[in-house]
Design an enzyme around this catalytic site. Structure first.
Site, short mmCIF file in Angstrom:
data_model
loop_
_atom_site.label_atom_id
_atom_site.label_comp_id
_atom_site.label_asym_id
_atom_site.label_seq_id
_atom_site.Cartn_x
_atom_site.Cartn_y
_atom_site.Cartn_z
N PRO A 103 0.84 -1.19 0.00
CA PRO A 103 0.00 0.00 0.00
C PRO A 103 0.88 1.26 0.00
O PRO A 103 1.93 1.28 0.65
CB PRO A 103 -0.78 -0.12 1.31
N ALA B 171 1.59 4.24 3.45
CA ALA B 171 1.16 3.42 4.60
C ALA B 171 2.29 3.13 5.58
O ALA B 171 2.12 2.34 6.50
CB ALA B 171 0.55 2.11 4.10
N SER C 193 7.46 3.87 -1.68
CA SER C 193 8.15 4.64 -2.72
C SER C 193 9.60 4.18 -2.84
O SER C 193 10.12 4.03 -3.96
CB SER C 193 8.07 6.14 -2.46
N ALA C 194 10.25 3.89 -1.72
CA ALA C 194 11.64 3.43 -1.77
C ALA C 194 11.74 2.05 -2.42
O ALA C 194 12.66 1.79 -3.21
CB ALA C 194 12.24 3.39 -0.37
N ASP D 10 14.49 4.08 4.44
CA ASP D 10 13.63 3.31 3.55
C ASP D 10 14.40 2.74 2.37
O ASP D 10 14.31 1.53 2.08
CB ASP D 10 12.48 4.19 3.02
O1 PMV Z 1 6.37 6.26 6.18
P1 PMV Z 1 7.62 5.77 5.60
O2 PMV Z 1 7.61 4.33 5.23
O3 PMV Z 1 8.10 6.62 4.44
O4 PMV Z 1 8.75 5.86 6.76
C1 PMV Z 1 9.23 7.11 7.14
C2 PMV Z 1 10.22 7.01 8.27
C3 PMV Z 1 10.51 8.37 8.91
O5 PMV Z 1 11.43 8.13 9.97
C4 PMV Z 1 9.24 8.96 9.49
C5 PMV Z 1 11.08 9.37 7.92
C6 PMV Z 1 12.50 9.08 7.48
O6 PMV Z 1 12.91 9.67 6.48
O7 PMV Z 1 13.20 8.30 8.15
#
Ligand code: PMV
Length: 303
Positions: free
Chosen positions: A91, A94, A99-100, A142
């Site tokens: 998803p 989420a 995206s990564a 990510d």
């Molecule tokens: O929500 P996601 O899967 O993109 O995870 C972000 C993790 C954070 O620590 C909130 C942001 C980051 O760049 O590390």
């Protein structure tokens, strides 16, 4: 999901999200669910993404097109025109690093198509160029986990520290169904920091201690301690206004069904939560989360 093609993994953050943006370590794990991509010669370079049914070209204004341009520009060799196809099984928005995972799968598919060997670290590095388009200030966790997988301690601008996990961890991942923007959640935390820097520093220190102890618990195979530390991390994240009613409901249901700990994972403000459980409780925990009206699936990490 198509099983062939280059893989970019999804990820969960076991502890330490948001604080990791400010240079503290986070405990993260790659999951097998992710994105598969493949690429082949073509007359012009395009990226087609399923199941979203979007086709993009470098030079376009959309975020995805700009991310594609960034990874094509970051490639160490001259690239021929390529038709790239990606299948997304995560998803979006989420907290699972969708995206990564897409960026890493695309980068690997390009490398495979042109016969360019890259290490996981090189793929992760180029994945950061992709991530920067979507997130103002990505920590890099990510794209690093999407490329490496496993369970690891991630710290900004430091080499990844893979951890040997005694027994694989069983996680139940529940999705609130509300997409959230990582960029906005990170900006919200930055606003809170500027309002009360001393309080924010205390929260960062507390999260750092939780992550340090969680690492020890993980290495000792102590699921009870690890679960308790996840619960404490959830309290601190809720204090930063990152939790939601749906996330709290799912965490509560998981704990009542026997999970040793539960917390939001990733950016929060919606997205997913994770519950740590003994393998034989996983179905009960999943069912309890589903009873709150949300999708859930079981993932093993660190196998
Ligand atoms: O929500 P996601 O899967 O993109 O995870 C972000 C993790 C954070 O620590 C909130 C942001 C980051 O760049 O590390």
């Amino acid at each position: 999901m198509e099983q062939r093609g280059a893989l970019g993994r999804g990820k969960v953050i076991l502890l330490g999200e948001h604080a990791v943006v400010y240079g503290t370590p986070a405990l993260a794990a790659g999951i097998e669910r992710g994105v598969r991509a493949h690429a082949g010669p073509s007359e012009e370079t395009t990226l087609h993404v399923q199941p979203w049914d979007v086709t993009l070209r470098p030079g376009g204004k959309e975020d995805l097109a700009r991310a594609l341009t960034a990874v094509l520009d970051a490639h160490p060799s001259e690239l021929p025109p390529l038709s790239i196809h990606a299948d997304v099984a995560l998803p979006a928005g989420a907290g699972l690093g969708c995206s990564a995972a897409l960026g890493v799968a695309v980068i690997r598919a390009i490398d495979q198509a042109v016969g360019h060997p890259s290490t996981d670290a090189e793929v992760a590095e180029r994945g950061l160029a992709w991530e920067r388009v979507f997130h103002g200030n990505p920590s890099g966790v990510d794209n690093t986990m999407a490329a490496h997988g496993g369970v690891a301690v991630y710290r900004r601008a430091a080499p990844l520290e893979p951890l040997q996990v005694r027994t694989p961890l069983t996680l139940v991942i529940g999705n609130s169904g509300h997409a959230s923007s990582t960029k906005e959640m990170v900006a919200e935390v930055a606003r809170q920091r500027s309002r009360d820097e001393a309080r924010f520093e205390k929260t960062l220190e507390s999260i750092t201690i939780l992550v340090r102890n969680a690492r020890l618990a993980l290495e000792d195979g102590d699921l009870i301690a690890l679960g308790q530390l996840m619960d404490l991390n959830q309290n601190l994240l809720a204090g930063l206004m990152l939790s939601t009613t749906a996330l709290e409901e799912m965490c509560g249901a998981a704990r009542e069904a026997g999970a040793t700990g539960a917390k939001l994972t990733g950016a929060g403000g919606g997205g997913c939560m994770i519950a740590l459980t003994e393998p034989d409780r996983a179905d009960a925990v999943r069912a309890a989360i589903e009873e709150t009206g949300h999708d859930a699936f079981v993932a093993e990490v660190g196998g």
